[in-house]
Design a protein around this motif. Sequence first.
Motif, PDB file in Angstrom:
ATOM      1  N   LEU A  77      79.090  27.712  72.966  1.00 27.10           N
ATOM      2  CA  LEU A  77      78.201  28.088  71.924  1.00 27.10           C
ATOM      3  C   LEU A  77      77.095  28.792  73.240  1.00 27.10           C
ATOM      4  O   LEU A  77      76.638  30.359  72.539  1.00 27.10           O
ATOM      5  N   TYR A  78      77.608  28.834  74.462  1.00 26.86           N
ATOM      6  CA  TYR A  78      76.318  29.861  75.438  1.00 26.86           C
ATOM      7  C   TYR A  78      77.978  31.056  75.639  1.00 26.86           C
ATOM      8  O   TYR A  78      76.723  31.880  75.744  1.00 26.86           O
ATOM      9  N   ALA A  79      78.833  31.225  75.622  1.00 24.68           N
ATOM     10  CA  ALA A  79      79.725  32.535  75.586  1.00 24.68           C
ATOM     11  C   ALA A  79      79.044  32.702  74.056  1.00 24.68           C
ATOM     12  O   ALA A  79      79.201  34.489  74.853  1.00 24.68           O
ATOM     13  N   GLU A  80      79.648  32.095  72.833  1.00 22.87           N
ATOM     14  CA  GLU A  80      78.497  33.009  71.962  1.00 22.87           C
ATOM     15  C   GLU A  80      77.294  33.545  72.460  1.00 22.87           C
ATOM     16  O   GLU A  80      76.963  34.639  71.797  1.00 22.87           O
ATOM     17  N   LEU A  81      76.490  32.759  72.312  1.00 24.03           N
ATOM     18  CA  LEU A  81      75.373  33.904  72.237  1.00 24.03           C
ATOM     19  C   LEU A  81      74.413  34.599  73.696  1.00 24.03           C
ATOM     20  O   LEU A  81      74.261  35.313  72.957  1.00 24.03           O
ATOM     21  N   ALA A  82      75.696  34.708  74.860  1.00 24.22           N
ATOM     22  CA  ALA A  82      75.559  35.414  75.383  1.00 24.22           C
ATOM     23  C   ALA A  82      76.002  37.142  75.808  1.00 24.22           C
ATOM     24  O   ALA A  82      75.976  38.320  75.461  1.00 24.22           O
ATOM     25  N   ARG A  83      77.172  36.997  74.506  1.00 23.05           N
ATOM     26  CA  ARG A  83      78.086  37.926  74.710  1.00 23.05           C
ATOM     27  C   ARG A  83      77.093  38.965  73.451  1.00 23.05           C
ATOM     28  O   ARG A  83      76.943  38.663  72.325  1.00 23.05           O
ATOM     29  N   ALA A  84      77.428  40.205  73.444  1.00 21.52           N
ATOM     30  CA  ALA A  84      76.303  41.167  72.816  1.00 21.52           C
ATOM     31  C   ALA A  84      78.344  41.514  71.559  1.00 21.52           C
ATOM     32  O   ALA A  84      78.886  41.731  71.726  1.00 21.52           O
ATOM     33  N   SER A 114      72.464  45.580  62.709  1.00 25.95           N
ATOM     34  CA  SER A 114      74.190  45.208  62.455  1.00 25.95           C
ATOM     35  C   SER A 114      75.278  43.780  62.238  1.00 25.95           C
ATOM     36  O   SER A 114      74.881  43.725  63.549  1.00 25.95           O
ATOM     37  N   GLY A 115      75.864  43.383  61.847  1.00 25.21           N
ATOM     38  CA  GLY A 115      76.219  42.281  62.209  1.00 25.21           C
ATOM     39  C   GLY A 115      75.154  41.072  62.138  1.00 25.21           C
ATOM     40  O   GLY A 115      74.351  40.926  61.999  1.00 25.21           O
ATOM     41  N   PRO A 116      75.774  39.710  62.303  1.00 23.29           N
ATOM     42  CA  PRO A 116      75.560  38.799  62.146  1.00 23.29           C
ATOM     43  C   PRO A 116      74.679  38.022  63.529  1.00 23.29           C
ATOM     44  O   PRO A 116      75.391  38.998  64.025  1.00 23.29           O
ATOM     45  N   LYS A 117      73.570  37.797  63.036  1.00 24.83           N
ATOM     46  CA  LYS A 117      72.101  37.257  64.359  1.00 24.83           C
ATOM     47  C   LYS A 117      73.357  36.393  64.504  1.00 24.83           C
ATOM     48  O   LYS A 117      73.059  35.084  64.013  1.00 24.83           O
ATOM     49  N   THR A 118      73.063  35.793  65.783  1.00 26.18           N
ATOM     50  CA  THR A 118      73.508  34.092  66.486  1.00 26.18           C
ATOM     51  C   THR A 118      72.470  34.336  66.981  1.00 26.18           C
ATOM     52  O   THR A 118      71.714  34.244  68.262  1.00 26.18           O
ATOM     53  N   TYR A 119      71.911  32.712  66.669  1.00 28.26           N
ATOM     54  CA  TYR A 119      71.340  31.626  67.695  1.00 28.26           C
ATOM     55  C   TYR A 119      71.413  30.714  67.740  1.00 28.26           C
ATOM     56  O   TYR A 119      72.763  29.949  67.744  1.00 28.26           O
ATOM     57  N   GLY A 120      71.126  29.455  68.868  1.00 24.74           N
ATOM     58  CA  GLY A 120      72.231  28.139  68.868  1.00 24.74           C
ATOM     59  C   GLY A 120      70.722  27.250  69.774  1.00 24.74           C
ATOM     60  O   GLY A 120      69.552  27.895  70.328  1.00 24.74           O
ATOM     61  N   MET A 121      71.270  25.867  69.864  1.00 28.94           N
ATOM     62  CA  MET A 121      70.441  25.142  70.087  1.00 28.94           C
ATOM     63  C   MET A 121      71.069  24.882  72.027  1.00 28.94           C
ATOM     64  O   MET A 121      72.324  24.463  71.821  1.00 28.94           O
ATOM     65  N   ILE A 122      70.400  25.233  72.546  1.00 25.28           N
ATOM     66  CA  ILE A 122      70.521  25.055  74.506  1.00 25.28           C
ATOM     67  C   ILE A 122      69.903  24.171  75.241  1.00 25.28           C
ATOM     68  O   ILE A 122      69.015  23.998  74.897  1.00 25.28           O
ATOM     69  N   ALA A 123      70.271  24.453  76.776  1.00 25.18           N
ATOM     70  CA  ALA A 123      69.992  23.478  77.722  1.00 25.18           C
ATOM     71  C   ALA A 123      69.074  25.020  78.738  1.00 25.18           C
ATOM     72  O   ALA A 123      69.972  25.575  78.819  1.00 25.18           O
ATOM     73  N   LEU A 124      67.725  24.686  79.680  1.00 25.96           N
ATOM     74  CA  LEU A 124      67.616  25.340  80.634  1.00 25.96           C
ATOM     75  C   LEU A 124      67.568  24.797  81.385  1.00 25.96           C
ATOM     76  O   LEU A 124      67.450  23.137  81.246  1.00 25.96           O
ATOM     77  N   PRO A 125      67.808  25.094  82.974  1.00 26.52           N
ATOM     78  CA  PRO A 125      68.486  26.332  83.349  1.00 26.52           C
ATOM     79  C   PRO A 125      69.681  26.581  82.838  1.00 26.52           C
ATOM     80  O   PRO A 125      70.341  26.207  82.142  1.00 26.52           O
ATOM     81  N   CYS A 163      68.149  32.858  71.095  1.00 23.39           N
ATOM     82  CA  CYS A 163      69.175  33.716  70.251  1.00 23.39           C
ATOM     83  C   CYS A 163      70.041  34.592  71.103  1.00 23.39           C
ATOM     84  O   CYS A 163      69.505  34.914  72.259  1.00 23.39           O
ATOM     85  N   ALA A 164      70.773  34.949  71.182  1.00 24.03           N
ATOM     86  CA  ALA A 164      71.675  36.342  71.162  1.00 24.03           C
ATOM     87  C   ALA A 164      70.631  37.718  71.996  1.00 24.03           C
ATOM     88  O   ALA A 164      69.831  37.815  70.584  1.00 24.03           O
ATOM     89  N   PRO A 165      71.362  38.775  72.649  1.00 21.66           N
ATOM     90  CA  PRO A 165      70.829  39.227  72.986  1.00 21.66           C
ATOM     91  C   PRO A 165      70.211  40.330  72.539  1.00 21.66           C
ATOM     92  O   PRO A 165      69.382  41.379  71.756  1.00 21.66           O
ATOM     93  N   THR A 166      70.980  40.498  71.654  1.00 22.32           N
ATOM     94  CA  THR A 166      71.185  41.088  70.364  1.00 22.32           C
ATOM     95  C   THR A 166      70.253  41.095  68.755  1.00 22.32           C
ATOM     96  O   THR A 166      69.879  41.884  68.904  1.00 22.32           O
ATOM     97  N   ALA A 167      69.822  39.893  68.880  1.00 19.04           N
ATOM     98  CA  ALA A 167      69.100  39.513  68.280  1.00 19.04           C
ATOM     99  C   ALA A 167      67.355  39.174  68.153  1.00 19.04           C
ATOM    100  O   ALA A 167      66.299  38.715  67.319  1.00 19.04           O
ATOM    101  N   ARG A 168      67.341  39.795  69.852  1.00 24.64           N
ATOM    102  CA  ARG A 168      65.429  39.646  70.614  1.00 24.64           C
ATOM    103  C   ARG A 168      64.470  39.981  69.366  1.00 24.64           C
ATOM    104  O   ARG A 168      63.861  39.293  69.184  1.00 24.64           O
ATOM    105  N   THR A 169      65.129  41.611  68.637  1.00 21.13           N
ATOM    106  CA  THR A 169      63.468  41.844  68.208  1.00 21.13           C
ATOM    107  C   THR A 169      64.236  41.661  66.708  1.00 21.13           C
ATOM    108  O   THR A 169      62.808  42.286  66.023  1.00 21.13           O
TER     109      THR A 169
END
Length: 273
Positions: A84-91, A103-114, A232-238
């Motif tokens: 889950l973490y790896a999928e969200l972190a990758r571009a 472009s492409g699918p937008k990836t979101y997820g339920m994670i932990a901080l920090p 969310c993944a960095p590419t889905a930020r906006t």
Amino acid sequence: MPLHRRTVLSLLLAFSAGGMRVAPAQEVTRAPSTRIRMLVPELPVLGERDPQGHPTGLVVDQARAILDRAGIPATIELVPAVRLYAELARAEVTPAGAPAETSGPKTYGMIALPIRAPYQAIVPLALTMSARLVAAARRGVPLATLEDLRQVGPVAVSASGTQALTPVIQQYGLAVQTVPSVVNGLRMLAHGRVNAILGIAAAIDMVAREDGLADQLGDRLEITTMDAWLACAPTARTAPETAALREAAEALYREGRLEAIARQHFHKADSGS
């Protein structure tokens, strides 16, 4: 019954992200969509499958509530926490010159901080749940430090808690007695078979009240506190969907809806029902 400022859910995910074996994702389509993915950790209580193969669990229901409030169809995927973490972190790979968010699918997820290395590219969006992990001692048993906890003997931990909290148990060198549920652990504590119980503070207190065992609890020691977030993944930020999902999660958290979902699942797991 409030859940406190930070959450054990994040503890489970954060530790899991550091040491779980990667396995293939298991996809469950909530509504026809190829553009929105919602990743849910595949862990006991949080995300698993019922006998018919349908996704169930605390975080699955929270994710569905957020998607429903936002009015966004998505594919919910149960994946091991480390994936889950790896999928969200990758571009995401996008065509040359195309904005990543279109472009492409937008990836979101339920994670932990920090968020730990190497996953810092993940973008937290909204707090979804908070709680505290504590050890509660039998009345009359001193419990002020971790050394006290290590000296009391085996600590009762529910079966699902033992699976999820193994890194914490190992980190602090705790001897544990696995029990079917929190209510079993509390009854063992009341009869002097264990001197302490480890678990989510809100769940321990709720089950103790309902089973008439609240007067058996004495000192308690907070082990850790952390948060669970929609991200969310960095590419889905906006992306427009990102703003809608953030607003939905924030509204559900303010209204207590996400907390109510957590309470229902904690009660089911910890009461043995």
